[in-house]
Design an enzyme around this catalytic site. Structure first.
Site, short mmCIF file in Angstrom:
data_model
loop_
_atom_site.label_atom_id
_atom_site.label_comp_id
_atom_site.label_asym_id
_atom_site.label_seq_id
_atom_site.Cartn_x
_atom_site.Cartn_y
_atom_site.Cartn_z
N ASP A 53 27.83 41.72 67.86
CA ASP A 53 29.09 42.46 67.93
C ASP A 53 28.97 43.82 67.25
O ASP A 53 28.00 44.10 66.54
CB ASP A 53 30.21 41.65 67.25
N TYR A 111 20.96 33.61 61.86
CA TYR A 111 21.80 34.69 61.33
C TYR A 111 21.97 34.50 59.83
O TYR A 111 21.99 33.37 59.33
CB TYR A 111 23.18 34.67 61.99
#
Length: 246
Positions: A53, A111
């Site tokens: 994002d 992540y």
């Protein structure tokens, strides 16, 4: 096209509207693709391993493209870095099998969300790490994070309004919370795939557990209710830290 090349990238996502190419916004993919088109001398379709994002960073991000260019793979990072802006860098490149696909060939993604605790914000960490003035609760965070490990339906930590999927079941291989250095904490998550904003919502749920607002994250998952989980944390604390392939 006679070659398939995989390139490993590192980027600061602050100035980009995520990885995915958009018509009216600057993206990481579009920036790297334009550089590759100039180097290879033809239009390039660049496939990234995940749709990071806006504001999300990457320490190691894999992308691949097909080409007829004869440039040696080991020289490609030098050529790319001469064309790319200072907030994106190519770390390495290699020829891979023609059926290699950065998304479909990936078996594990990782992540890491970064947080720093202090009574006062640090301007040098702006857009790099979440400022967290509340008292840290690393033991509670760690215990809550372990609740997510395993195969579950993760609909409760999927952002509302995201695209419909065949399944919201994913496998989380580990969710570790540890202090990287004094008052700087890392929330490291590896899974076979992530739903939209899943990692950031998992971190928000763990932080809510540390504040006593959530007692049992596993019950939150079982409920499938997004409103029962913690908030989606800001993007600037999130880094893609790895993608694993067979």
């Amino acid at each position: 096209m006679t070659r398939n090349i995989a390139v490993t990238l590192r980027f600061d996502g602050t100035g980009y509207h995520g990885w995915q190419i958009q018509k009216n916004a600057v993206s990481v993919c579009g920036t790297v693709r334009d550089a590759l088109c100039g180097i290879c001398g033809h239009d390039v379709t660049l496939i990234g391993c995940g749709r990071t994002d806006a504001g999300v960073h990457a320490e190691r991000y894999t992308a691949n493209f097909r080409t007829d260019s004869r440039i040696p793979a080991e020289r490609l990072p030098f050529a790319l870095n001469a064309c790319l802006p200072s907030d994106i860098a190519a770390l390495d490149a290699r020829d891979v099998a023609m059926d290699f696909h950065s998304v479909f060939s990936c078996v594990k993604k990782e992540y890491t969300y970064r947080l720093y605790h202090s009574p006062h914000r640090d301007p040098l960490l702006k857009n790099r790490s979440l400022f967290y003035p509340q008292k840290p609760a690393p033991e509670v965070w760690s215990a809550a994070a372990q609740s997510f490990a395993g195969t579950h339906d993760f609909a409760a930590v999927r952002s509302q309004g995201s695209a419909e999927l065949k399944s919201t079941i994913r496998t989380v291989y580990y969710f570790d919370v540890y202090e990287e250095y004094e008052n700087h904490f890392a929330f490291r998550i590896a899974a076979n795939g992530f739903l939209y904003n899943m990692a950031r919502a998992m971190v928000g749920t763990v932080l809510y557990a540390g504040l006593g607002k959530i007692k049992d994250p596993l019950e939150v998952l079982r409920s499938g209710d997004r409103t029962a989980a913690g908030p989606t944390m800001p993007p600037y604390g999130l880094y893609m830290t790895g993608a694993e392939y067979n």
